[in-house]
Design a protein around this motif. Structure first.
Motif, PDB file in Angstrom:
ATOM      1  N   ILE A 134      56.264 -39.117  55.484  1.00 58.91           N
ATOM      2  CA  ILE A 134      57.651 -39.532  55.275  1.00 58.91           C
ATOM      3  C   ILE A 134      57.626 -40.818  54.453  1.00 58.91           C
ATOM      4  O   ILE A 134      56.777 -41.688  54.691  1.00 58.91           O
ATOM      5  CB  ILE A 134      58.365 -39.800  56.613  1.00 58.91           C
ATOM      6  CG1 ILE A 134      58.254 -38.585  57.545  1.00 58.91           C
ATOM      7  CG2 ILE A 134      59.815 -40.174  56.403  1.00 58.91           C
ATOM      8  CD1 ILE A 134      57.597 -38.890  58.858  1.00 58.91           C
ATOM      9  N   VAL A 135      58.521 -40.933  53.488  1.00 60.77           N
ATOM     10  CA  VAL A 135      58.612 -42.166  52.704  1.00 60.77           C
ATOM     11  C   VAL A 135      60.044 -42.683  52.734  1.00 60.77           C
ATOM     12  O   VAL A 135      60.988 -41.919  52.936  1.00 60.77           O
ATOM     13  CB  VAL A 135      58.168 -41.957  51.233  1.00 60.77           C
ATOM     14  CG1 VAL A 135      56.722 -41.499  51.162  1.00 60.77           C
ATOM     15  CG2 VAL A 135      59.087 -40.977  50.512  1.00 60.77           C
ATOM     16  N   THR A 136      60.173 -43.984  52.551  1.00 63.88           N
ATOM     17  CA  THR A 136      61.495 -44.594  52.501  1.00 63.88           C
ATOM     18  C   THR A 136      61.637 -45.423  51.232  1.00 63.88           C
ATOM     19  O   THR A 136      60.658 -45.937  50.687  1.00 63.88           O
ATOM     20  CB  THR A 136      61.741 -45.532  53.698  1.00 63.88           C
ATOM     21  OG1 THR A 136      60.846 -46.644  53.613  1.00 63.88           O
ATOM     22  CG2 THR A 136      61.519 -44.807  55.008  1.00 63.88           C
ATOM     23  N   ALA A 137      62.857 -45.532  50.778  1.00 61.53           N
ATOM     24  CA  ALA A 137      63.237 -46.422  49.683  1.00 61.53           C
ATOM     25  C   ALA A 137      64.761 -46.459  49.690  1.00 61.53           C
ATOM     26  O   ALA A 137      65.415 -45.657  50.369  1.00 61.53           O
ATOM     27  CB  ALA A 137      62.712 -45.936  48.340  1.00 61.53           C
ATOM     28  N   ARG A 138      65.334 -47.365  48.913  1.00 58.85           N
ATOM     29  CA  ARG A 138      66.795 -47.421  48.852  1.00 58.85           C
ATOM     30  C   ARG A 138      67.371 -46.171  48.200  1.00 58.85           C
ATOM     31  O   ARG A 138      68.383 -45.646  48.635  1.00 58.85           O
ATOM     32  CB  ARG A 138      67.237 -48.663  48.085  1.00 58.85           C
ATOM     33  CG  ARG A 138      67.062 -49.979  48.833  1.00 58.85           C
ATOM     34  CD  ARG A 138      67.713 -51.118  48.070  1.00 58.85           C
ATOM     35  NE  ARG A 138      67.631 -52.381  48.791  1.00 58.85           N
ATOM     36  CZ  ARG A 138      66.658 -53.268  48.622  1.00 58.85           C
ATOM     37  NH1 ARG A 138      65.685 -53.022  47.759  1.00 58.85           N
ATOM     38  NH2 ARG A 138      66.652 -54.405  49.306  1.00 58.85           N
ATOM     39  N   ASN A 139      66.710 -45.697  47.138  1.00 60.87           N
ATOM     40  CA  ASN A 139      67.221 -44.552  46.392  1.00 60.87           C
ATOM     41  C   ASN A 139      66.120 -43.520  46.174  1.00 60.87           C
ATOM     42  O   ASN A 139      64.962 -43.872  45.928  1.00 60.87           O
ATOM     43  CB  ASN A 139      67.765 -45.006  45.029  1.00 60.87           C
ATOM     44  CG  ASN A 139      68.881 -46.023  45.171  1.00 60.87           C
ATOM     45  OD1 ASN A 139      69.924 -45.741  45.740  1.00 60.87           O
ATOM     46  ND2 ASN A 139      68.647 -47.233  44.646  1.00 60.87           N
ATOM     47  N   LYS A 140      66.496 -42.249  46.230  1.00 54.81           N
ATOM     48  CA  LYS A 140      65.544 -41.163  46.026  1.00 54.81           C
ATOM     49  C   LYS A 140      65.295 -40.966  44.535  1.00 54.81           C
ATOM     50  O   LYS A 140      66.237 -40.789  43.759  1.00 54.81           O
ATOM     51  CB  LYS A 140      66.091 -39.875  46.632  1.00 54.81           C
ATOM     52  CG  LYS A 140      65.117 -38.696  46.552  1.00 54.81           C
ATOM     53  CD  LYS A 140      65.681 -37.483  47.263  1.00 54.81           C
ATOM     54  CE  LYS A 140      64.681 -36.330  47.258  1.00 54.81           C
ATOM     55  NZ  LYS A 140      65.204 -35.165  48.000  1.00 54.81           N
ATOM     56  N   PRO A 141      64.034 -40.989  44.102  1.00 56.22           N
ATOM     57  CA  PRO A 141      63.748 -40.766  42.684  1.00 56.22           C
ATOM     58  C   PRO A 141      63.921 -39.301  42.313  1.00 56.22           C
ATOM     59  O   PRO A 141      63.838 -38.416  43.170  1.00 56.22           O
ATOM     60  CB  PRO A 141      62.284 -41.208  42.547  1.00 56.22           C
ATOM     61  CG  PRO A 141      61.708 -40.995  43.905  1.00 56.22           C
ATOM     62  CD  PRO A 141      62.824 -41.266  44.879  1.00 56.22           C
ATOM     63  N   GLU A 142      64.135 -39.056  41.043  1.00 54.65           N
ATOM     64  CA  GLU A 142      64.339 -37.675  40.586  1.00 54.65           C
ATOM     65  C   GLU A 142      63.106 -36.817  40.766  1.00 54.65           C
ATOM     66  O   GLU A 142      63.206 -35.601  40.942  1.00 54.65           O
ATOM     67  CB  GLU A 142      64.775 -37.675  39.111  1.00 54.65           C
ATOM     68  CG  GLU A 142      66.144 -38.325  38.868  1.00 54.65           C
ATOM     69  CD  GLU A 142      66.528 -38.297  37.417  1.00 54.65           C
ATOM     70  OE1 GLU A 142      65.739 -37.793  36.587  1.00 54.65           O
ATOM     71  OE2 GLU A 142      67.638 -38.782  37.081  1.00 54.65           O
ATOM     72  N   ASP A 143      61.924 -37.428  40.716  1.00 51.62           N
ATOM     73  CA  ASP A 143      60.687 -36.657  40.787  1.00 51.62           C
ATOM     74  C   ASP A 143      60.048 -36.683  42.174  1.00 51.62           C
ATOM     75  O   ASP A 143      58.846 -36.470  42.318  1.00 51.62           O
ATOM     76  CB  ASP A 143      59.670 -37.167  39.758  1.00 51.62           C
ATOM     77  CG  ASP A 143      59.316 -38.643  39.976  1.00 51.62           C
ATOM     78  OD1 ASP A 143      60.006 -39.311  40.768  1.00 51.62           O
ATOM     79  OD2 ASP A 143      58.340 -39.117  39.354  1.00 51.62           O
ATOM     80  N   GLN A 144      60.843 -36.920  43.203  1.00 49.22           N
ATOM     81  CA  GLN A 144      60.296 -36.977  44.561  1.00 49.22           C
ATOM     82  C   GLN A 144      59.734 -35.612  44.967  1.00 49.22           C
ATOM     83  O   GLN A 144      60.442 -34.600  44.918  1.00 49.22           O
ATOM     84  CB  GLN A 144      61.384 -37.381  45.552  1.00 49.22           C
ATOM     85  CG  GLN A 144      60.922 -37.444  47.001  1.00 49.22           C
ATOM     86  CD  GLN A 144      59.857 -38.489  47.229  1.00 49.22           C
ATOM     87  OE1 GLN A 144      59.903 -39.560  46.658  1.00 49.22           O
ATOM     88  NE2 GLN A 144      58.891 -38.164  48.049  1.00 49.22           N
ATOM     89  N   PRO A 145      58.441 -35.526  45.376  1.00 47.04           N
ATOM     90  CA  PRO A 145      57.839 -34.250  45.769  1.00 47.04           C
ATOM     91  C   PRO A 145      58.565 -33.636  46.957  1.00 47.04           C
ATOM     92  O   PRO A 145      58.942 -34.336  47.905  1.00 47.04           O
ATOM     93  CB  PRO A 145      56.406 -34.636  46.136  1.00 47.04           C
ATOM     94  CG  PRO A 145      56.155 -35.928  45.439  1.00 47.04           C
ATOM     95  CD  PRO A 145      57.469 -36.636  45.405  1.00 47.04           C
ATOM     96  N   GLY A 146      58.754 -32.336  46.908  1.00 49.74           N
ATOM     97  CA  GLY A 146      59.492 -31.666  47.963  1.00 49.74           C
ATOM     98  C   GLY A 146      58.773 -31.624  49.288  1.00 49.74           C
ATOM     99  O   GLY A 146      59.408 -31.505  50.342  1.00 49.74           O
ATOM    100  N   HIS A 147      57.425 -31.724  49.274  1.00 55.07           N
ATOM    101  CA  HIS A 147      56.672 -31.627  50.525  1.00 55.07           C
ATOM    102  C   HIS A 147      56.621 -32.958  51.274  1.00 55.07           C
ATOM    103  O   HIS A 147      56.087 -33.023  52.387  1.00 55.07           O
ATOM    104  CB  HIS A 147      55.240 -31.146  50.256  1.00 55.07           C
ATOM    105  CG  HIS A 147      54.416 -32.114  49.458  1.00 55.07           C
ATOM    106  ND1 HIS A 147      54.564 -32.259  48.091  1.00 55.07           N
ATOM    107  CD2 HIS A 147      53.448 -32.988  49.825  1.00 55.07           C
ATOM    108  CE1 HIS A 147      53.703 -33.186  47.658  1.00 55.07           C
ATOM    109  NE2 HIS A 147      53.032 -33.642  48.688  1.00 55.07           N
ATOM    110  N   ILE A 148      57.150 -34.016  50.678  1.00 54.60           N
ATOM    111  CA  ILE A 148      57.188 -35.317  51.338  1.00 54.60           C
ATOM    112  C   ILE A 148      58.631 -35.619  51.747  1.00 54.60           C
ATOM    113  O   ILE A 148      59.541 -35.567  50.929  1.00 54.60           O
ATOM    114  CB  ILE A 148      56.637 -36.422  50.420  1.00 54.60           C
ATOM    115  CG1 ILE A 148      55.125 -36.210  50.212  1.00 54.60           C
ATOM    116  CG2 ILE A 148      56.906 -37.802  50.997  1.00 54.60           C
ATOM    117  CD1 ILE A 148      54.464 -37.253  49.340  1.00 54.60           C
TER     118      ILE A 148
END
Length: 262
Positions: free
Chosen positions: A39-53
């Protein structure tokens, strides 16, 4: 003892804060390759965020942000095995002590010290209850080698994080939870690359000259270059693994020899 390095974290649930870019992304990828559910956190989801994470949008500099992350993870997974407190930043102005306001200090301490403290508070009871878990705090060599003219609050917050991490380890290691600190030096992330480009543009020099100017400001890097995010991630991956089962309460510096003392 025999270990399967490729699947050594199979079945483990891991959280990497600030895990969508730079060193955090490299750590998330490293843990995922070892078989962990990440699981990862950040303020905003990047466009290239891997679907398995699994991504959770949250501002961890605020108490409600950390609470959201804790509640969502425990609701979906029931527990957390590995917590990598990687998120950190320094957005204060340069110019030394006199230009810094209370807001500069408070915002930096919230992000770099209190956010890890709050997440630890949220997940530690479950780890202690199961008698196992790993918490790794990503600090910085600035805890010992501060750049007073540009990142004074950041350096002070990271020094506090190192001390807190050691103290926490003394309390929870007897209960089965390992607590460690990783203190990188300069890492060549995309943000660092953009900084080098700005320095080169403003000085009229080359990228290589700008890179050496930053290394010189740090007092030199004997290895001759910054670290790559994947190199820091490899250390974190080892420390989170069963191969490091006897390691706790220790700070690991990965800086290419930058700190001039032992």
């Amino acid at each position: 003892m025999d270990f399967n390095f490729e699947n050594e974290l199979s079945g483990k649930i891991a959280l990497v804060t600030g895990g969508t870019k730079g060193t955090g992304k490299a750590i998330a990828d490293r843990l995922s390759k070892a078989g962990a559910t990440v699981i990862v956190t950040a303020r905003n989801k990047p466009e290239d965020q891997p679907g398995h994470i699994h991504f959770i949008a949250a501002d961890l500099s605020r108490p409600e942000g950390t609470q959201k992350v804790v509640e969502e993870i425990l609701a979906e997974y029931g527990h957390l095995d590995i917590l990598i407190n990687n998120m950190g930043s320094s957005e204060t102005p340069g110019g030394g002590f006199t230009v810094l306001s209370d807001h500069d200090w408070e915002a930096t301490i919230q992000t770099n010290l209190l956010a890890p403290v709050r997440l630890d508070r949220g997940f530690l009871p479950g780890m202690v209850g199961r008698g196992e878990g790993v918490i790794i705090h990503i600090a910085s060599i600035q805890a010992r080698l501060p750049l007073y003219d540009s990142t004074l609050p950041y350096a002070a917050a990271k020094a506090g994080l190192v001390n807190y991490s050691k103290s926490l380890s003394n309390e929870v290691s007897p209960k089965g939870v390992r607590v460690l600190t990783v203190s990188p030096g300069w890492i060549m992330t995309s943000a660092s690359g953009r900084m080098i480009e700005r320095i080169a543009d403003s000085s009229g020099g080359t990228i290589e000259q700008a890179t050496h100017s930053v290394m010189n400001a740090l007092g030199g890097i004997p290895f001759g270059r910054p670290a790559w995010p994947e190199e820091v991630a490899e250390l974190v991956g080892f420390l989170a693994s069963p191969r490091a089962a006897y390691l706790t309460g220790t700070e690991y510096v990965i800086d290419g020899g930058t700190i001039p003392t032992i």
